[in-house]
Write a protein that holds these residues in place. Structure first.
Motif, PDB file in Angstrom:
ATOM      1  N   ILE A 339       0.847  -1.188   0.000  1.00 40.62           N
ATOM      2  CA  ILE A 339       0.000   0.000   0.000  1.00 40.62           C
ATOM      3  C   ILE A 339       0.885   1.242   0.000  1.00 40.62           C
ATOM      4  O   ILE A 339       1.790   1.374   0.826  1.00 40.62           O
ATOM      5  N   VAL A 340       0.634   2.140  -0.939  1.00 43.48           N
ATOM      6  CA  VAL A 340       1.338   3.417  -1.009  1.00 43.48           C
ATOM      7  C   VAL A 340       0.649   4.395  -0.062  1.00 43.48           C
ATOM      8  O   VAL A 340      -0.580   4.507  -0.068  1.00 43.48           O
ATOM      9  N   THR A 341       1.431   5.105   0.733  1.00 43.95           N
ATOM     10  CA  THR A 341       0.855   5.965   1.753  1.00 43.95           C
ATOM     11  C   THR A 341       1.561   7.323   1.773  1.00 43.95           C
ATOM     12  O   THR A 341       2.218   7.695   0.797  1.00 43.95           O
ATOM     13  N   VAL A 342       1.440   8.033   2.904  1.00 41.47           N
ATOM     14  CA  VAL A 342       2.045   9.358   3.051  1.00 41.47           C
ATOM     15  C   VAL A 342       2.942   9.351   4.289  1.00 41.47           C
ATOM     16  O   VAL A 342       2.486   8.994   5.382  1.00 41.47           O
ATOM     17  N   PHE A 343       4.182   9.749   4.120  1.00 43.79           N
ATOM     18  CA  PHE A 343       5.163   9.844   5.206  1.00 43.79           C
ATOM     19  C   PHE A 343       5.199  11.289   5.680  1.00 43.79           C
ATOM     20  O   PHE A 343       5.404  12.209   4.890  1.00 43.79           O
ATOM     21  N   ASN A 344       4.973  11.472   6.975  1.00 44.77           N
ATOM     22  CA  ASN A 344       5.019  12.821   7.550  1.00 44.77           C
ATOM     23  C   ASN A 344       5.694  12.742   8.911  1.00 44.77           C
ATOM     24  O   ASN A 344       5.097  12.276   9.884  1.00 44.77           O
ATOM     25  N   SER A 345       6.941  13.167   8.958  1.00 46.37           N
ATOM     26  CA  SER A 345       7.695  13.155  10.199  1.00 46.37           C
ATOM     27  C   SER A 345       8.213  14.564  10.463  1.00 46.37           C
ATOM     28  O   SER A 345       7.892  15.500   9.723  1.00 46.37           O
ATOM     29  N   PHE A 346       9.029  14.713  11.480  1.00 43.57           N
ATOM     30  CA  PHE A 346       9.497  16.037  11.864  1.00 43.57           C
ATOM     31  C   PHE A 346      10.313  16.670  10.734  1.00 43.57           C
ATOM     32  O   PHE A 346      11.345  16.155  10.322  1.00 43.57           O
TER      33      PHE A 346
END
Length: 472
Positions: A339-346
């Motif tokens: 599954i392709v998703t969204v990476f959101n980190s600092f």
């Protein structure tokens, strides 16, 4: 034998030179949508965001303008739009709706894209005349009392109207049909693109509709046929665990596929809507498609769209844990099942995250990478189209050499561009027996290796005292 007697000299032209193989377009998105304006069930080519005005403004319930905005937020792309909403069919009539003229002399219908409108006083009479008592913008349903109007200030009104209703669209109409005259509608109309434009779309989306298994299966089948990728959205409201579970035998799951033409997208993203001045949820597929097309234009179709920042979003439907060195993070768990998703980190911003098509993890290796399979699809199709100029020529050594040399020139160029690590085309006599040659059939072989993306890095860390001796 010469066809004619000649006592003299002549020149015969012999063509043994290789020909250029033209690469087919990759940054072409097919958008199946609903729009308040524009052609219906006709593939329409948009070369830039200005062309999208032909399909009308962003109105509640319609998917076209939102999707185009999502695509062009990411950069350049060519879009083929198929608008499936026909106002002659998909319409609803409101017999009575109450409205009040505000202090500015304005009133409006509750639903946009009005087809017909009648305005009366709250008691039913009199009936007010458009153009004399009020003007109306049929697209938005906004009405303005005229200076000479007989409508009293702050009047209570009754509106009766018919409007184009996108909620009337069915999965069958998204998928489309072929009528008795051979005219295609919906998704099926994409089969006409090559004849119309000289290329076919390679990135297929149907935002708001691909969440239905009945639509996603057809979208994937069309992408497979066109040598492209279908971007399939998870239904709204799924938890991470539910999204992962939907890869299995869940009833009506649109994620239960192992087709390498499918890219599975989760979750929905939050976007500011200037029309309503609110933050709304939109499918990830449109922005992922825009990222892919923009990356094709900027870097090349052999680059992975993963780890590319997504423009124009302010949040996610559901916050996901994301840490590059944590295999237990939610984004890693989603990638682990294709599954392709969204990476959101600092400090990272929102990044598209995931390299694999839906055939992962049931398959492994090169054939599961989005960028690798797209590269193979594009090269394979380019070679097929290139071969047209040789079809029906005489079978001889010159033809064989021209085909092999042309393809090897393409492969060498792609190696130089970085699209391939290596490759080769050849003609194998053993694969071309006399019976097949006599039947007009030649078989050519080629092999190639696109570079897979650097998905996983491992550093081996060793603690040692061997450098202590350097201390004097």
């Amino acid at each position: 034998m010469p066809a004619n007697y000649l006592h003299g000299v002549e020149t015969q032209r012999v063509d043994r030179s290789p020909r250029a193989v033209n690469i087919v377009k990759s940054a072409v998105i097919a958008l199946i949508c609903t729009a308040p304006m524009g052609p219906v069930n006709t593939p329409t080519l948009l070369l830039n965001d200005k062309d999208g005005a032909a399909f009308g403004p962003d109105l509640a319930g319609f998917s076209c303008a939102d999707a185009l905005d999502a695509i062009y937020d990411q950069g350049d792309a060519t879009v083929v739009v198929v608008n499936v909403l026909d106002p002659a069919i998909h319409k609803t009539t409101i017999a009575t709706e109450n409205s009040v003229v505000n202090a500015s002399g304005q009133f409006k219908t509750a639903f946009p894209d009005v087809i017909s409108l009648a305005v009366t006083a709250s008691g039913g009479t009199p009936t007010y005349a458009v153009g004399t008592d009020y003007t109306v913008d049929m697209l938005t349903g906004r009405c303005q009392r005229t200076p000479a109007s007989t409508i009293p200030a702050n009047a209570s009104l009754k509106l009766a109207y018919t409007y184009a209703d996108p909620s009337k669209i069915t999965a069958a109409e998204i998928n489309g049909t072929i009528d008795a005259q051979g005219r295609r509608t919906g998704l099926k109309a994409l089969a006409d693109c090559y004849q119309l434009f000289g290329f076919a779309p390679k990135i297929l989306i149907a935002p708001g509709y691909s969440t239905l298994a009945t639509v996603s299966t057809e979208l994937i089948a069309m992408a497979d046929k066109l040598g492209g990728k279908a971007l399939i959205d998870a239904p709204l409201g799924l938890t991470v665990a539910q999204a992962i579970s939907s890869r299995g035998p869940v009833a009506n799951s649109n994620f239960n596929t192992s087709n390498d033409a499918a890219m599975l997208c989760y979750p929905h993203v939050k976007v500011y809507d200037s029309v309503t001045d609110t933050v709304v949820l939109q499918p990830l597929s449109a922005r992922a498609a825009g990222v892919m097309a923009a990356k094709d234009v900027e870097k090349g179709y052999w680059w992975s769209p993963s780890n590319t920042e997504i423009n124009g979003i302010v949040g996610l439907e559901r916050n996901l844990t994301a840490k590059i060195d944590d295999p237990q993070s939610e984004v890693n768990a989603l990638n682990e099942v294709g599954i392709v998703t969204v990476f959101n980190s600092f400090g990272t911003g929102y990044r598209l995250w995931g390299n694999r098509t839906a055939n992962f993890p049931s398959e492994s290796g090169l054939s599961t990478f989005i960028s690798v399979t797209r590269t193979q699809d594009i090269i394979d199709e380019s070679i097929r189209y290139f071969t047209l100029q040789y079809i029906d020529r005489l079978q001889n050594q010159a033809l064989v050499d021209a085909v092999v040399n042309s393809i090897n020139q393409l492969i060498n160029k792609l190696i130089g561009d970085g699209a391939l690590l290596g490759g080769k085309c050849w003609y194998d006599v053993a694969r071309n027996p006399e019976t097949e040659f006599a039947n007009g059939h030649l078989t050519f072989n080629y092999k190639l290796m696109p570079p897979p993306p650097f998905e996983r890095g491992t550093f081996e860390s060793e603690l040692t005292s061997e450098y202590a001796a350097s201390v004097k």
